[in-house]
Design an enzyme around this catalytic site. Sequence first.
Site, PDB file in Angstrom:
ATOM      1  N   THR A  11      -8.696   6.195  -5.426  1.00  0.00           N
ATOM      2  CA  THR A  11      -9.963   6.654  -4.837  1.00  0.00           C
ATOM      3  C   THR A  11     -10.390   5.827  -3.631  1.00  0.00           C
ATOM      4  OG1 THR A  11     -11.206   5.257  -6.363  1.00  0.00           O
ATOM      5  CG2 THR A  11     -10.866   7.552  -7.032  1.00  0.00           C
ATOM      6  N   GLY A  13      -9.100   2.329  -0.686  1.00  0.00           N
ATOM      7  CA  GLY A  13      -8.228   1.244  -0.260  1.00  0.00           C
ATOM      8  C   GLY A  13      -6.733   1.528  -0.284  1.00  0.00           C
ATOM      9  N   ARG A  35     -13.634   7.685 -10.060  1.00  0.00           N
ATOM     10  CA  ARG A  35     -14.541   8.564  -9.300  1.00  0.00           C
ATOM     11  C   ARG A  35     -13.922   9.945  -9.063  1.00  0.00           C
ATOM     12  NH1 ARG A  35     -15.938   4.023  -4.874  1.00  0.00           N
ATOM     13  NH2 ARG A  35     -13.860   3.364  -5.530  1.00  0.00           N
ATOM     14  N   ASP A  60     -11.218   5.679 -16.971  1.00  0.00           N
ATOM     15  CA  ASP A  60     -11.344   4.228 -16.846  1.00  0.00           C
ATOM     16  C   ASP A  60     -10.083   3.597 -17.428  1.00  0.00           C
ATOM     17  OD1 ASP A  60     -11.960   1.512 -17.139  1.00  0.00           O
ATOM     18  OD2 ASP A  60     -14.106   1.958 -17.352  1.00  0.00           O
ATOM     19  N   TYR A 153      -9.729 -14.280 -11.658  1.00  0.00           N
ATOM     20  CA  TYR A 153      -9.012 -13.271 -10.844  1.00  0.00           C
ATOM     21  C   TYR A 153      -7.593 -13.761 -10.560  1.00  0.00           C
ATOM     22  CZ  TYR A 153      -7.510 -10.172  -7.124  1.00  0.00           C
ATOM     23  OH  TYR A 153      -6.772  -9.290  -6.371  1.00  0.00           O
ATOM     24  N   GLY A 184      -2.010 -10.782   1.013  1.00  0.00           N
ATOM     25  CA  GLY A 184      -3.143 -11.665   1.296  1.00  0.00           C
ATOM     26  C   GLY A 184      -4.362 -10.792   1.547  1.00  0.00           C
ATOM     27  N   VAL A 186      -6.809  -8.127   2.519  1.00  0.00           N
ATOM     28  CA  VAL A 186      -6.760  -6.736   2.987  1.00  0.00           C
ATOM     29  C   VAL A 186      -8.202  -6.238   3.034  1.00  0.00           C
ATOM     30  CG1 VAL A 186      -5.708  -4.465   2.637  1.00  0.00           C
ATOM     31  CG2 VAL A 186      -4.704  -6.477   1.507  1.00  0.00           C
ATOM     32  N   THR A 188     -10.701  -3.776   2.445  1.00  0.00           N
ATOM     33  CA  THR A 188     -10.913  -2.507   1.711  1.00  0.00           C
ATOM     34  C   THR A 188     -12.296  -2.626   1.053  1.00  0.00           C
ATOM     35  OG1 THR A 188      -9.936  -3.476  -0.271  1.00  0.00           O
ATOM     36  CG2 THR A 188      -8.417  -2.281   1.185  1.00  0.00           C
TER      37      THR A 188
HETATM   38  P1  NDP Z   1     -10.428  -1.175  -3.620  1.00  0.00           P
HETATM   39  O1  NDP Z   1     -11.657  -1.751  -4.248  1.00  0.00           O
HETATM   40  O2  NDP Z   1     -10.566  -0.569  -2.263  1.00  0.00           O
HETATM   41  O3  NDP Z   1      -9.746  -0.120  -4.608  1.00  0.00           O
HETATM   42  C1  NDP Z   1      -9.578  -0.410  -5.975  1.00  0.00           C
HETATM   43  C2  NDP Z   1      -9.137   0.824  -6.727  1.00  0.00           C
HETATM   44  O4  NDP Z   1      -9.005   0.466  -8.117  1.00  0.00           O
HETATM   45  C3  NDP Z   1     -10.139   1.953  -6.640  1.00  0.00           C
HETATM   46  O5  NDP Z   1      -9.466   3.174  -6.465  1.00  0.00           O
HETATM   47  C4  NDP Z   1     -10.811   1.933  -8.011  1.00  0.00           C
HETATM   48  O6  NDP Z   1     -11.190   3.245  -8.395  1.00  0.00           O
HETATM   49  C5  NDP Z   1      -9.673   1.430  -8.913  1.00  0.00           C
HETATM   50  N1  NDP Z   1     -10.223   0.862 -10.143  1.00  0.00           N
HETATM   51  C6  NDP Z   1     -10.944  -0.277 -10.276  1.00  0.00           C
HETATM   52  N2  NDP Z   1     -11.348  -0.423 -11.546  1.00  0.00           N
HETATM   53  C7  NDP Z   1     -10.867   0.656 -12.235  1.00  0.00           C
HETATM   54  C8  NDP Z   1     -10.984   1.095 -13.582  1.00  0.00           C
HETATM   55  N3  NDP Z   1     -11.650   0.392 -14.506  1.00  0.00           N
HETATM   56  N4  NDP Z   1     -10.386   2.255 -13.934  1.00  0.00           N
HETATM   57  C9  NDP Z   1      -9.694   2.980 -13.020  1.00  0.00           C
HETATM   58  N5  NDP Z   1      -9.552   2.616 -11.731  1.00  0.00           N
HETATM   59  C10 NDP Z   1     -10.153   1.474 -11.338  1.00  0.00           C
HETATM   60  O7  NDP Z   1      -9.395  -2.389  -3.583  1.00  0.00           O
HETATM   61  P2  NDP Z   1      -7.926  -2.542  -2.947  1.00  0.00           P
HETATM   62  O8  NDP Z   1      -7.392  -1.265  -2.502  1.00  0.00           O
HETATM   63  O9  NDP Z   1      -8.004  -3.663  -1.997  1.00  0.00           O
HETATM   64  O10 NDP Z   1      -7.153  -3.088  -4.228  1.00  0.00           O
HETATM   65  C11 NDP Z   1      -6.035  -2.430  -4.812  1.00  0.00           C
HETATM   66  C12 NDP Z   1      -5.210  -3.464  -5.536  1.00  0.00           C
HETATM   67  O11 NDP Z   1      -4.715  -4.440  -4.613  1.00  0.00           O
HETATM   68  C13 NDP Z   1      -5.964  -4.255  -6.616  1.00  0.00           C
HETATM   69  O12 NDP Z   1      -5.111  -4.440  -7.710  1.00  0.00           O
HETATM   70  C14 NDP Z   1      -6.263  -5.580  -5.925  1.00  0.00           C
HETATM   71  O13 NDP Z   1      -6.419  -6.627  -6.851  1.00  0.00           O
HETATM   72  C15 NDP Z   1      -5.008  -5.747  -5.092  1.00  0.00           C
HETATM   73  N6  NDP Z   1      -5.129  -6.633  -3.947  1.00  0.00           N
HETATM   74  C16 NDP Z   1      -6.124  -6.471  -3.026  1.00  0.00           C
HETATM   75  C17 NDP Z   1      -6.232  -7.359  -1.965  1.00  0.00           C
HETATM   76  C18 NDP Z   1      -7.351  -7.299  -0.978  1.00  0.00           C
HETATM   77  O14 NDP Z   1      -7.573  -8.306  -0.264  1.00  0.00           O
HETATM   78  N7  NDP Z   1      -8.065  -6.181  -0.839  1.00  0.00           N
HETATM   79  C19 NDP Z   1      -5.227  -8.411  -1.759  1.00  0.00           C
HETATM   80  C20 NDP Z   1      -4.246  -8.496  -2.798  1.00  0.00           C
HETATM   81  C21 NDP Z   1      -4.192  -7.618  -3.832  1.00  0.00           C
HETATM   82  P3  NDP Z   1     -12.610   3.655  -9.058  1.00  0.00           P
HETATM   83  O15 NDP Z   1     -13.625   2.673  -8.564  1.00  0.00           O
HETATM   84  O16 NDP Z   1     -12.827   5.067  -8.596  1.00  0.00           O
HETATM   85  O17 NDP Z   1     -12.351   3.564 -10.507  1.00  0.00           O
HETATM   86  C1  8X3 Z   2      -7.120 -10.377  -3.087  1.00  0.00           C
HETATM   87  C2  8X3 Z   2      -6.775 -11.479  -2.170  1.00  0.00           C
HETATM   88  O1  8X3 Z   2      -7.186 -13.921  -1.752  1.00  0.00           O
HETATM   89  O2  8X3 Z   2      -9.061 -12.381  -1.527  1.00  0.00           O
HETATM   90  O3  8X3 Z   2      -6.200 -10.320  -4.133  1.00  0.00           O
HETATM   91  O4  8X3 Z   2      -8.226 -13.000  -3.687  1.00  0.00           O
HETATM   92  S1  8X3 Z   2      -7.875 -12.749  -2.313  1.00  0.00           S
END
Ligand code: NDP
Ligand code: 8X3
Length: 252
Positions: A11, A13, A35, A60, A153, A184, A186, A188
Amino acid sequence: MAKIALITGATAGIGEACAHLFAREGYDLILTGRRQDRLDQLAQQLNNTYNVRIAVAAFDIRDREQVSHHLETLPADLKQVDVLINNAGLSQGLDPIQNGNVADWDTMIDTNIKGLLYTSKIVSNWMISNGRGHIINLGSIAGKDVYVNGNVYCATKAAVDALNKGMRMDLLSHGIKVTAIHPGAVETEFSEVRFKGDKDRAKKVYEGFTPLTAQDVAETIWFVASRPAHVNINDLILMPTAQATGTMIHRG
Ligand code: NDP
Ligand code: 8X3
């Protein structure tokens, strides 16, 4: 027949960017997240742009019954999943352990570790029956380098790193590939979610340097997913040029 990818957390990122990219490459998709409105909108957009089949399932991922119900009731032909992108995840809070919010800990552990496990158990069994598959786990630089106040985390992402290695061993004899992508910073919704809607605080995380985009990560995921059958990328760390470690960012 088109290949099939199941993307959790589609949904927003990285997951949403992967949905666009894999659809563009002709994959049929199963998209999940909580969502429903966003899933419906995305499915409609992808249907209008690419001639691919899209199934959405809003649930969820922390709820084992819901994961099982929504995945097991998918049509049998959609269970021929070629690529599972275990992407749903989040961070909540940034506090020293002694001040940590226990509910936030539960949310992170239940989503990032247990949700990934519930999904992987079901889908890896489908892959074993199908005789093929590729699981791509979203770890993080936070799972490689612990940072101050990142405690829980970072621990959840270190767990993803360990599970990635374990899954590869367990699924080796079934010919199933297992890869972790560790990005690292990102930009989003991630920081907005971490800081519970505090947009100003979230914006500051990315000030003074160019972070990765969701598209950068999706392109890397596509790269690992599109290697020849005999090639697997085990583990890939992807950083903004301005970020050397989990904590060292050069802000101009
Ligand atoms: P976003 O917050 O943009 O997206 C997160 C996604 O996870 C959403 O689609 C959300 O959907 C879903 N999600 C969260 N909780 C739940 C739940 N309980 N049930 C179902 N879906 C869930 O974050 P990113 O795109 O940045 O993150 C994606 C992945 O990348 C994560 O695992 C994050 O830890 C990892 N990551 C991100 C980094 C960053 O800096 N952004 C760096 C490194 C890793 P909804 O809310 O609709 O449920
Ligand atoms: C997300 C990257 O370094 O912000 O996994 O935790 S950080």
